[in-house]
Design a protein around this motif. Structure first.
Motif, PDB file in Angstrom:
ATOM      1  N   PRO A   1     -10.715   2.091 -14.194  1.00  0.00           N
ATOM      2  CA  PRO A   1     -10.807   3.312 -13.362  1.00  0.00           C
ATOM      3  C   PRO A   1     -12.168   3.986 -13.467  1.00  0.00           C
ATOM      4  N   LYS A   2     -13.205   3.213 -13.574  1.00  0.00           N
ATOM      5  CA  LYS A   2     -14.543   3.736 -13.872  1.00  0.00           C
ATOM      6  C   LYS A   2     -15.086   4.621 -12.757  1.00  0.00           C
ATOM      7  N   TYR A   3     -14.792   4.260 -11.474  1.00  0.00           N
ATOM      8  CA  TYR A   3     -15.347   5.000 -10.344  1.00  0.00           C
ATOM      9  C   TYR A   3     -14.206   5.510  -9.442  1.00  0.00           C
ATOM     10  N   PRO A   4     -13.528   6.578  -9.842  1.00  0.00           N
ATOM     11  CA  PRO A   4     -12.369   7.045  -9.061  1.00  0.00           C
ATOM     12  C   PRO A   4     -12.726   7.467  -7.639  1.00  0.00           C
ATOM     13  N   GLY A   5     -13.890   8.105  -7.453  1.00  0.00           N
ATOM     14  CA  GLY A   5     -14.295   8.521  -6.114  1.00  0.00           C
ATOM     15  C   GLY A   5     -14.522   7.336  -5.194  1.00  0.00           C
ATOM     16  N   LEU A   6     -15.156   6.283  -5.725  1.00  0.00           N
ATOM     17  CA  LEU A   6     -15.413   5.086  -4.932  1.00  0.00           C
ATOM     18  C   LEU A   6     -14.110   4.368  -4.603  1.00  0.00           C
ATOM     19  N   THR A   7     -13.193   4.320  -5.552  1.00  0.00           N
ATOM     20  CA  THR A   7     -11.882   3.716  -5.298  1.00  0.00           C
ATOM     21  C   THR A   7     -11.159   4.444  -4.177  1.00  0.00           C
ATOM     22  N   TYR A   8     -11.156   5.758  -4.247  1.00  0.00           N
ATOM     23  CA  TYR A   8     -10.476   6.552  -3.217  1.00  0.00           C
ATOM     24  C   TYR A   8     -11.126   6.336  -1.851  1.00  0.00           C
ATOM     25  N   PHE A   9     -12.440   6.213  -1.803  1.00  0.00           N
ATOM     26  CA  PHE A   9     -13.152   5.976  -0.539  1.00  0.00           C
ATOM     27  C   PHE A   9     -12.700   4.668   0.109  1.00  0.00           C
ATOM     28  N   PHE A  10     -12.629   3.605  -0.664  1.00  0.00           N
ATOM     29  CA  PHE A  10     -12.269   2.311  -0.084  1.00  0.00           C
ATOM     30  C   PHE A  10     -10.777   2.206   0.253  1.00  0.00           C
ATOM     31  N   LEU A  11      -9.964   3.092  -0.286  1.00  0.00           N
ATOM     32  CA  LEU A  11      -8.564   3.125   0.138  1.00  0.00           C
ATOM     33  C   LEU A  11      -8.438   3.464   1.625  1.00  0.00           C
ATOM     34  N   PHE A  12      -9.396   4.196   2.176  1.00  0.00           N
ATOM     35  CA  PHE A  12      -9.365   4.551   3.599  1.00  0.00           C
ATOM     36  C   PHE A  12      -9.475   3.320   4.499  1.00  0.00           C
TER      37      PHE A  12
ATOM     38  N   PHE B   1       0.831  -1.200   0.000  1.00  0.00           N
ATOM     39  CA  PHE B   1       0.000   0.000   0.000  1.00  0.00           C
ATOM     40  C   PHE B   1       0.869   1.256   0.000  1.00  0.00           C
ATOM     41  N   THR B   2       1.859   1.304   0.902  1.00  0.00           N
ATOM     42  CA  THR B   2       2.690   2.504   1.041  1.00  0.00           C
ATOM     43  C   THR B   2       3.449   2.814  -0.242  1.00  0.00           C
ATOM     44  N   TYR B   3       4.024   1.786  -0.845  1.00  0.00           N
ATOM     45  CA  TYR B   3       4.830   2.005  -2.040  1.00  0.00           C
ATOM     46  C   TYR B   3       3.969   2.286  -3.280  1.00  0.00           C
ATOM     47  N   THR B   4       2.702   1.860  -3.270  1.00  0.00           N
ATOM     48  CA  THR B   4       1.901   1.904  -4.488  1.00  0.00           C
ATOM     49  C   THR B   4       0.798   2.943  -4.462  1.00  0.00           C
ATOM     50  N   VAL B   5       0.361   3.373  -3.264  1.00  0.00           N
ATOM     51  CA  VAL B   5      -0.814   4.245  -3.217  1.00  0.00           C
ATOM     52  C   VAL B   5      -0.627   5.539  -4.004  1.00  0.00           C
ATOM     53  N   PRO B   6       0.565   6.169  -4.042  1.00  0.00           N
ATOM     54  CA  PRO B   6       0.666   7.356  -4.917  1.00  0.00           C
ATOM     55  C   PRO B   6       0.365   7.033  -6.375  1.00  0.00           C
ATOM     56  N   ALA B   7       0.855   5.870  -6.851  1.00  0.00           N
ATOM     57  CA  ALA B   7       0.605   5.472  -8.237  1.00  0.00           C
ATOM     58  C   ALA B   7      -0.864   5.122  -8.447  1.00  0.00           C
TER      59      ALA B   7
ATOM     60  N   VAL C   1      -2.361  12.128   1.941  1.00  0.00           N
ATOM     61  CA  VAL C   1      -2.330  12.604   3.323  1.00  0.00           C
ATOM     62  C   VAL C   1      -3.574  12.211   4.121  1.00  0.00           C
ATOM     63  N   PRO C   2      -4.808  12.442   3.624  1.00  0.00           N
ATOM     64  CA  PRO C   2      -5.985  12.034   4.414  1.00  0.00           C
ATOM     65  C   PRO C   2      -6.035  10.544   4.726  1.00  0.00           C
ATOM     66  N   LEU C   3      -5.510   9.722   3.827  1.00  0.00           N
ATOM     67  CA  LEU C   3      -5.497   8.276   4.069  1.00  0.00           C
ATOM     68  C   LEU C   3      -4.687   7.956   5.321  1.00  0.00           C
ATOM     69  N   TYR C   4      -3.512   8.536   5.430  1.00  0.00           N
ATOM     70  CA  TYR C   4      -2.643   8.254   6.571  1.00  0.00           C
ATOM     71  C   TYR C   4      -3.173   8.889   7.856  1.00  0.00           C
ATOM     72  N   ILE C   5      -3.793  10.051   7.751  1.00  0.00           N
ATOM     73  CA  ILE C   5      -4.381  10.670   8.935  1.00  0.00           C
ATOM     74  C   ILE C   5      -5.481   9.784   9.513  1.00  0.00           C
ATOM     75  N   SER C   6      -6.266   9.150   8.651  1.00  0.00           N
ATOM     76  CA  SER C   6      -7.310   8.238   9.132  1.00  0.00           C
ATOM     77  C   SER C   6      -6.690   7.059   9.871  1.00  0.00           C
ATOM     78  N   GLY C   7      -5.501   6.617   9.423  1.00  0.00           N
ATOM     79  CA  GLY C   7      -4.800   5.543  10.121  1.00  0.00           C
ATOM     80  C   GLY C   7      -4.351   5.961  11.501  1.00  0.00           C
TER      81      GLY C   7
ATOM     82  N   ALA D   1     -12.272  -6.045   4.080  1.00  0.00           N
ATOM     83  CA  ALA D   1     -13.439  -5.540   3.358  1.00  0.00           C
ATOM     84  C   ALA D   1     -13.020  -4.486   2.330  1.00  0.00           C
ATOM     85  N   GLY D   2     -12.053  -3.629   2.697  1.00  0.00           N
ATOM     86  CA  GLY D   2     -11.567  -2.629   1.760  1.00  0.00           C
ATOM     87  C   GLY D   2     -10.888  -3.244   0.553  1.00  0.00           C
TER      88      GLY D   2
END
Length: 506
Positions: free
Chosen positions: A375-386, A305-311, A328-334, A364-365
């Motif tokens: 990449p059809k639903y970018p917002g949904l993808t970003y949500f589940f990254l949390f 996750f750490t090495y790939t999430v920017p990509a 940044v918000p992803l890590y803050i949630s952690g 579940a994520g």
């Protein structure tokens, strides 16, 4: 679960008033030993002094540690692979080689921690990896990057087990996790800080004739050297030698730790010398091998996750610079997750459920990310990254606390904790090779394997729970009189967690 005496459960004995500088605390006598209450106001005041001096320092150090090993992901999307001519899976190999030396040297490093002062040993490690990080900023090709990543693993190998062990030498068993969570959350803070820092530094492209991604390594490496150079004087070693505490305050900490050694009717040796049994004990303990497997449920996803999430975020249609900020918000949630769950785990005095259930959240994520038609639903993808940092960060720190709570005496704890961290971090070899550029943006191998590991790790924690419960039940069937007729006091002390008087934390 261990039978822990609280401040309102005083044994019969003499109450001694200790005064120093106008401060007074009550120390309750038990047999010939004077042992302090756990929750009186003076003890809490002493713990706050320790918290202020120790925990922020370890947090800052772990921020630098995690930042220096993971900033390669930020450097990569800033142009590192193109400038160094990396092709095929060479980038993944550069990620992977770090873990060979990082994992293999953790046990010897924690043995050094017991020989040298912790402040001295951690100072040596940190200055070393800062120099290596700085040199990584001037490599000219694939082989140079490989060499610096291997050496970075050597230098960083001992830090996490050393810092984790150091916390267990200052606090009682159900005070450990909330403290560990603060410094471990630094890994999430490092991810957030790395994105912000990389966003700014990569704009230095061309300064001094160097590409922007090189400055990420150079500036962060120099900062690490500067901080590490102060540790010999700023990092406290142990309650017995803490110069920022009064003598009677040091005595209070030492005595309450002796009382909270995992046994209600005896003591565990806290300053044992090395014997070969100190090494044999952890190596023959099946529960530690199960802990390594459970650790993989974190190590494989967290490094992938750490090495790939920017990509991954770049693949959602954002620019490189914006993607740095969106991590940044992803890590803050952690950070929020690990601190709040750890506080609850210490309050409930339970460990297993706070390993199992967060892993299921992360699972579940990963399952959702596997199912979304990218990449059809970018917002949904970003949500589940949390779901990933929210689940995998608290699971690991709960497991780390569980291991530290259930290992004694001190040499076994130092070696056992390092052994689990060592074996667990081998999962990074897998995690750094499962998110393949050829599979972006769907990453079926990465998401699928991480999902499976989270589920299996969750099940492993349940098995470990029943294993500890079974042993505690067997020991409950023996009376204290029967045990003392069979063993001497010295034998019981040296047996550590194998003593029939010892009770495992569940």
């Amino acid at each position: 679960m261990a039978d822990i005496r609280r401040s309102d459960e005083k044994d019969e004995g003499v109450t001694e008033h200790v005064e120093d500088g106008g401060l007074k605390t009550d120390i309750v006598g038990v047999n010939e030993n004077h042992l302090p209450e756990y929750h009186d106001k003076e003890t809490q005041r002493i713990l706050r002094k320790v918290d202020i001096r120790l925990i922020p320092m370890l947090t800052m150090l772990y921020v630098m540690s995690f930042l220096d090993r993971s900033n390669i992901g930020n450097a990569n999307i800033a142009g590192m692979s193109e400038d160094l001519g990396l092709v095929g899976n060479q980038y993944n190999i550069c990620l992977m080689v770090f873990f060979f030396t990082y994992a293999l040297l953790e046990v010897p490093c924690n043995m050094m921690l017991k020989i040298l002062r912790p402040s001295t040993w951690i100072c040596i490690m940190m200055v070393s990896w800062g120099i290596i990080m700085t040199l990584q900023g001037i490599v000219q090709g694939y082989h140079g990057l490989i060499a610096t990543r291997v050496m970075l693993g050597v230098a960083e190998a001992g830090f996490f087990p050393a810092a984790s062990y150091l916390v267990t030498t200052w606090y009682c068993r159900f005070e450990v996790q909330r403290r560990l969570s603060v410094f471990y959350s630094a890994s999430a803070l490092a991810g957030a800080f790395s994105g912000i820092l990389a966003y700014g530094i990569q704009h230095m492209d061309g300064a001094g004739g160097l590409e922007g991604w090189r400055w990420i390594f150079i500036l962060e490496g120099l900062l690490t050297v500067a901080i590490g150079s102060t540790l010999h004087w700023t990092l406290p070693d142990s309650p017995e030698t803490a110069s920022f505490l009064q003598p009677w305050e040091r005595e209070v900490l030492v005595r309450r730790l002796a009382e909270d050694a995992g046994t209600a009717d005896g003591h565990v040796e806290m300053h044992d010398s090395f014997q070969w049994s100190s090494l044999k004990g952890p190596l023959t303990e099946w529960k530690l091998y199960l802990c390594i497997f459970i650790w993989w449920g974190n190590a494989i996803p967290v490094y992938g996750f750490t090495y790939t999430v920017p990509a991954i975020i770049v693949g959602l249609g954002y620019t490189s610079a914006v993607s740095q900020l969106l991590t940044v918000p992803l890590y803050i949630s952690g950070v929020i997750s690990v601190i709040s769950i750890s506080w609850l785990a210490d309050k409930k005095q339970v460990r297993w459920s706070f390993v199992t259930y967060p892993y299921l959240v992360a699972a579940a994520g990963f399952l959702a990310l596997l199912a979304i038609p990218h990449p059809k639903y970018p917002g949904l993808t970003y949500f589940f990254l949390f779901f990933i940092p929210i689940g995998i960060y608290p699971s690991l720190i709960s497991l780390c606390s569980w291991i530290g709570n259930n290992l004694a005496p001190s040499w076994k704890r130092a070696i056992g904790m390092a052994m689990v961290v060592s074996g667990g971090n081998l999962g990074g070899l897998v995690g750094s090779n499962i998110f393949l550029s050829s599979q972006e943006p769907k990453y079926p191998l990465g998401y699928g394997l991480c999902f499976g590991m989270c589920v299996l790790a969750s099940a492993g924690a349940v098995i470990l729970k029943f294993g500890h419960q079974r042993v505690n039940k067997q020991r409950d069937a023996m009376t204290v009189q029967e045990i003392r007729e069979k063993y001497t006091e010295q034998e019981l002390m040296m047996m550590g967690d194998k003593s029939p008087l010892y009770r495992y934390v569940i």
